[in-house]
Motif scaffolding. Structure first.
Motif, PDB file in Angstrom:
ATOM      1  N   ALA A   1      31.762  54.642  76.658  1.00 13.85           N
ATOM      2  CA  ALA A   1      30.383  54.904  77.079  1.00 13.85           C
ATOM      3  C   ALA A   1      29.459  54.026  76.254  1.00 13.85           C
ATOM      4  O   ALA A   1      29.734  53.723  75.088  1.00 13.85           O
ATOM      5  N   ILE A   2      28.374  53.604  76.878  1.00 18.71           N
ATOM      6  CA  ILE A   2      27.339  52.826  76.189  1.00 18.71           C
ATOM      7  C   ILE A   2      26.161  53.749  75.922  1.00 18.71           C
ATOM      8  O   ILE A   2      25.617  54.365  76.849  1.00 18.71           O
ATOM      9  N   MET A   3      25.768  53.852  74.674  1.00 23.98           N
ATOM     10  CA  MET A   3      24.597  54.639  74.297  1.00 23.98           C
ATOM     11  C   MET A   3      23.410  53.697  74.116  1.00 23.98           C
ATOM     12  O   MET A   3      23.423  52.843  73.217  1.00 23.98           O
ATOM     13  N   GLU A   4      22.421  53.842  74.958  1.00 24.19           N
ATOM     14  CA  GLU A   4      21.246  52.977  74.934  1.00 24.19           C
ATOM     15  C   GLU A   4      20.007  53.814  74.651  1.00 24.19           C
ATOM     16  O   GLU A   4      19.677  54.730  75.415  1.00 24.19           O
ATOM     17  N   ARG A   5      19.332  53.518  73.567  1.00 25.17           N
ATOM     18  CA  ARG A   5      18.172  54.307  73.147  1.00 25.17           C
ATOM     19  C   ARG A   5      16.978  54.157  74.074  1.00 25.17           C
ATOM     20  O   ARG A   5      16.150  55.060  74.172  1.00 25.17           O
ATOM     21  N   ARG A   6      16.872  53.037  74.764  1.00 23.49           N
ATOM     22  CA  ARG A   6      15.747  52.812  75.653  1.00 23.49           C
ATOM     23  C   ARG A   6      16.030  53.415  77.025  1.00 23.49           C
ATOM     24  O   ARG A   6      17.158  53.821  77.323  1.00 23.49           O
ATOM     25  N   GLU A   7      15.006  53.460  77.866  1.00 25.44           N
ATOM     26  CA  GLU A   7      15.158  54.082  79.181  1.00 25.44           C
ATOM     27  C   GLU A   7      15.652  53.109  80.234  1.00 25.44           C
ATOM     28  O   GLU A   7      15.867  53.490  81.381  1.00 25.44           O
ATOM     29  N   GLN A   8      15.813  51.844  79.849  1.00 22.52           N
ATOM     30  CA  GLN A   8      16.354  50.830  80.749  1.00 22.52           C
ATOM     31  C   GLN A   8      17.373  49.995  79.988  1.00 22.52           C
ATOM     32  O   GLN A   8      17.305  49.867  78.765  1.00 22.52           O
ATOM     33  N   LEU A   9      18.301  49.426  80.702  1.00 22.51           N
ATOM     34  CA  LEU A   9      19.240  48.510  80.068  1.00 22.51           C
ATOM     35  C   LEU A   9      18.571  47.148  79.872  1.00 22.51           C
ATOM     36  O   LEU A   9      17.492  46.889  80.386  1.00 22.51           O
ATOM     37  N   GLY A  10      19.209  46.276  79.123  1.00 20.10           N
ATOM     38  CA  GLY A  10      18.685  44.920  78.955  1.00 20.10           C
ATOM     39  C   GLY A  10      18.416  44.522  77.530  1.00 20.10           C
ATOM     40  O   GLY A  10      18.285  43.336  77.231  1.00 20.10           O
TER      41      GLY A  10
ATOM     42  N   ALA B   1      17.697  26.615  84.753  1.00 19.43           N
ATOM     43  CA  ALA B   1      18.559  26.724  83.580  1.00 19.43           C
ATOM     44  C   ALA B   1      17.853  27.489  82.464  1.00 19.43           C
ATOM     45  O   ALA B   1      18.494  28.189  81.677  1.00 19.43           O
ATOM     46  N   ILE B   2      16.535  27.333  82.372  1.00 14.19           N
ATOM     47  CA  ILE B   2      15.707  28.122  81.446  1.00 14.19           C
ATOM     48  C   ILE B   2      15.037  29.184  82.287  1.00 14.19           C
ATOM     49  O   ILE B   2      14.206  28.871  83.155  1.00 14.19           O
ATOM     50  N   ALA B   3      15.389  30.443  82.062  1.00 14.00           N
ATOM     51  CA  ALA B   3      15.017  31.505  83.003  1.00 14.00           C
ATOM     52  C   ALA B   3      13.976  32.458  82.438  1.00 14.00           C
ATOM     53  O   ALA B   3      13.961  32.748  81.239  1.00 14.00           O
ATOM     54  N   ASP B   4      13.123  32.952  83.322  1.00 14.59           N
ATOM     55  CA  ASP B   4      12.157  33.981  82.959  1.00 14.59           C
ATOM     56  C   ASP B   4      12.874  35.307  82.714  1.00 14.59           C
ATOM     57  O   ASP B   4      13.969  35.554  83.240  1.00 14.59           O
ATOM     58  N   GLY B   5      12.226  36.179  81.947  1.00 17.02           N
ATOM     59  CA  GLY B   5      12.833  37.441  81.572  1.00 17.02           C
ATOM     60  C   GLY B   5      13.241  38.307  82.747  1.00 17.02           C
ATOM     61  O   GLY B   5      14.300  38.956  82.715  1.00 17.02           O
ATOM     62  N   ASP B   6      12.433  38.338  83.818  1.00 10.31           N
ATOM     63  CA  ASP B   6      12.771  39.201  84.939  1.00 10.31           C
ATOM     64  C   ASP B   6      14.043  38.731  85.645  1.00 10.31           C
ATOM     65  O   ASP B   6      14.829  39.545  86.150  1.00 10.31           O
ATOM     66  N   ARG B   7      14.283  37.422  85.662  1.00  9.75           N
ATOM     67  CA  ARG B   7      15.510  36.913  86.286  1.00  9.75           C
ATOM     68  C   ARG B   7      16.730  37.218  85.426  1.00  9.75           C
ATOM     69  O   ARG B   7      17.832  37.445  85.944  1.00  9.75           O
ATOM     70  N   ILE B   8      16.549  37.209  84.121  1.00 12.55           N
ATOM     71  CA  ILE B   8      17.654  37.566  83.233  1.00 12.55           C
ATOM     72  C   ILE B   8      18.010  39.034  83.417  1.00 12.55           C
ATOM     73  O   ILE B   8      19.190  39.403  83.495  1.00 12.55           O
ATOM     74  N   LEU B   9      17.002  39.889  83.524  1.00 11.30           N
ATOM     75  CA  LEU B   9      17.258  41.315  83.770  1.00 11.30           C
ATOM     76  C   LEU B   9      17.967  41.523  85.103  1.00 11.30           C
ATOM     77  O   LEU B   9      18.870  42.364  85.212  1.00 11.30           O
ATOM     78  N   ALA B  10      17.573  40.771  86.115  1.00  9.41           N
ATOM     79  CA  ALA B  10      18.226  40.883  87.420  1.00  9.41           C
ATOM     80  C   ALA B  10      19.696  40.478  87.324  1.00  9.41           C
ATOM     81  O   ALA B  10      20.570  41.104  87.945  1.00  9.41           O
ATOM     82  N   TYR B  11      19.973  39.444  86.542  1.00  9.32           N
ATOM     83  CA  TYR B  11      21.355  38.998  86.322  1.00  9.32           C
ATOM     84  C   TYR B  11      22.165  40.092  85.622  1.00  9.32           C
ATOM     85  O   TYR B  11      23.304  40.411  86.019  1.00  9.32           O
ATOM     86  N   LEU B  12      21.594  40.702  84.585  1.00  6.30           N
ATOM     87  CA  LEU B  12      22.288  41.768  83.868  1.00  6.30           C
ATOM     88  C   LEU B  12      22.547  42.960  84.780  1.00  6.30           C
ATOM     89  O   LEU B  12      23.633  43.565  84.746  1.00  6.30           O
ATOM     90  N   ASP B  13      21.561  43.301  85.611  1.00  7.28           N
ATOM     91  CA  ASP B  13      21.743  44.404  86.566  1.00  7.28           C
ATOM     92  C   ASP B  13      22.888  44.103  87.529  1.00  7.28           C
ATOM     93  O   ASP B  13      23.685  44.987  87.869  1.00  7.28           O
ATOM     94  N   ARG B  14      22.960  42.865  87.966  1.00 10.04           N
ATOM     95  CA  ARG B  14      24.030  42.484  88.894  1.00 10.04           C
ATOM     96  C   ARG B  14      25.399  42.611  88.240  1.00 10.04           C
ATOM     97  O   ARG B  14      26.341  43.136  88.846  1.00 10.04           O
TER      98      ARG B  14
END
Length: 503
Positions: A46-55, A87-100
């Motif tokens: 299990a992953i314990m994440e203190r924040r309310e969203q992953l990333g 190749a240099i990505a904005d934060g929202d695209r990185i979050l989308a990648y992590l979600d995927r």
């Protein structure tokens, strides 16, 4: 899955609630979870994440212009291609990648959001960790055979924020990028950003689009390098090859180029300095001055700042932003008084003054009730610690993308867990006797303030592998491939008669 207590037992085979407890659902935690799914499919985690969203970092930082400071072909996971056009990505695209990735590798059901790990105590007679958690339903305890810290390297609660004289007299707004208010309106405002690191150079071109003017106030200049946001060679390879093959080729290309630049900067700093100086002078034209743009240290003595598409330089050329090199005497009602006597008028002051490092996500780690002093332990294989059982940490490279080592570490720890299972071992730890002959080495050879401030807290590192937190990805990759898991240093134990003095 969670329990309130376990009776003490000398049986090392006592079954804990989890095989692996991962702290943090950022890049490192997601990498570990994906590797567990691929290499240890039967293990419960299990992953314990203190924040309310992953990333992790990419959810925490919300300041204008937030983007990667490494190319995504190396900051992306080795097992999952980055296929975005930039190749240099904005934060929202990185979050989308992590979600995927989280969904593609079926990780989401194992993430416990808004759950903080408060403490972890290893019980040698049980061969497991007792972990105290705090979440929406209050405090509770769970047990785990192995704890993996993927909580990053800095304090989420307290950044480095110097107490500037006169701060309370300023009538405008003061904000630190780590706690950016989403309703902050800077349109038409005069903004002064204190700092010249990656955060500052990211924010300036983004804020300059609507602010009246943005000034970067620095004590000393930083080495900067402009790079296209889109990698033409990478796009060509993506057009010619299947996604995974193109990604591997791009990743290999960028790793080798970055390694070349770093090693050249260390061997012959004047060569890289001359190249960067010529490029910066050309990009800025008449706006270039040595006082503002020529650092008093060599390239890669601090992390090199990446300027995608030269956007910072463009903002300066257009008159939307400027750079001031000076020291702060005090804040006053309307801005900042500098030691030179100059006054910077400001409506908003941004203190991009850096991070504060923290080990293990500030979790209280104890071994049979005795607090672990990280400074007394040596790194082993860049992720475990001398004489500390059943624990690992992800700590990325300082001179390359964080994910490169996060992936190496995750894969290695999965191999360790599988070896434990094959040997029916309850404990695993790298043994270092008191009379060892290791020579301590400073692997944090960076003059960055956040590194220097944290040195008294960091574990030790030796001059050679495996007791070294290395800064050479390809050397580490070779070592992981050739050095056996059961190397004579890593001990696998099935029975522990009593707690050892390992704190």
């Amino acid at each position: 899955m969670m329990s309130t207590a376990h009776p003490a037992s000398s049986d090392p085979g006592i079954r804990p609630d989890l095989d692996v407890l991962i702290v943090g659902a950022g890049i490192s935690g997601i990498s570990m979870a994906a590797h567990l799914g691929m290499k240890c499919p039967g293990m419960r985690y299990a992953i314990m994440e203190r924040r309310e969203q992953l990333g992790g970092t990419w959810d925490l930082f919300r300041y204008p212009g937030i983007r990667s400071d490494s190319d995504m072909y190396t900051l992306g996971f080795g097992f999952e291609p980055w296929t975005d056009r930039d190749a240099i990505a904005d934060g929202d695209r990185i979050l989308a990648y992590l979600d995927r990735v989280v969904d593609q590798y079926n990780i989401r059901p194992n993430i416990r959001l808004a759950t903080r790990v408060v403490s972890a105590d290893f019980r040698a007679d049980e061969g497991q960790w007792r972990v105290v958690l705090e979440g929406p339903d209050g405090s509770r305890e769970t047990t785990a055979r192995f704890v993996y810290f993927a909580s990053g390297y800095y304090d989420y609660d307290a950044p480095h924020d110097p107490a500037f004289a006169g701060r309370d007299t300023f009538t405008g707004t003061i904000v630190h990028p780590q706690f950016w208010p989403q309703d902050l309106d800077y349109a038409g405002k005069r903004v002064v950003i204190i700092g010249s690191g990656a955060t500052a150079v990211t924010m300036i071109p983004a804020m300059a689009q609507s602010a009246a003017h943005v000034t970067m106030l620095q004590r000393t200049p930083t080495w900067m390098a402009a790079q296209p946001r889109r990698d033409r060679v990478a796009r060509l390879l993506q057009a010619l090859f299947p996604a995974r093959i193109a990604y591997r080729l791009n990743r290999r290309k960028n790793i080798r180029f970055q390694e070349y630049v770093f090693k050249t900067a260390r061997r012959t700093p004047s060569r890289i300095a001359s190249f960067l100086t010529r490029a910066t002078r050309k990009a800025l034209g008449t706006h270039y001055t040595e006082k503002d743009w020529l650092p008093p240290y060599g390239p890669w003595e601090q992390r090199l700042c990446l300027i995608p598409d030269g956007d910072l330089f463009a903002a300066i050329r257009k008159g939307q932003a400027d750079v001031v090199t000076d020291r702060i005497e005090r804040f006053d009602r309307t801005g900042i008084v500098l030691e030179s006597g100059r006054h910077l008028d400001a409506d908003i002051i941004v203190t991009a003054t850096g991070l504060r490092l923290a080990m293990g996500g500030q979790v209280k780690v104890t071994l049979d009730g005795i607090k672990v002093n990280w400074r007394k332990h040596f790194y082993y294989r860049a992720c475990m610690f001398s004489n500390v059982p059943n624990l690992a940490v992800a700590f990325g490279y300082l001179n390359a993308a964080w994910t490169l080592r996060a992936d190496l570490t995750a894969s290695y720890i999965c191999d360790v867990l599988n070896t434990m299972q094959a040997k029916k071992a309850a404990l695993v730890r790298p043994i270092l006797p008191d009379d060892h002959d290791l020579t301590e080495d400073n692997v944090y050879e960076f003059s960055s303030g956040y590194i220097q401030r944290a040195l008294p807290l960091m574990p030790k590192s030796a001059t050679a592998l495996p007791w070294r937190l290395n800064q050479d990805y390809r050397e580490d990759l070779r070592d992981y491939r050739t050095r056996p898991i059961d190397d004579g240093v890593l001990h696998f134990e099935s029975v522990v008669a009593k707690a050892r003095e390992i704190a």
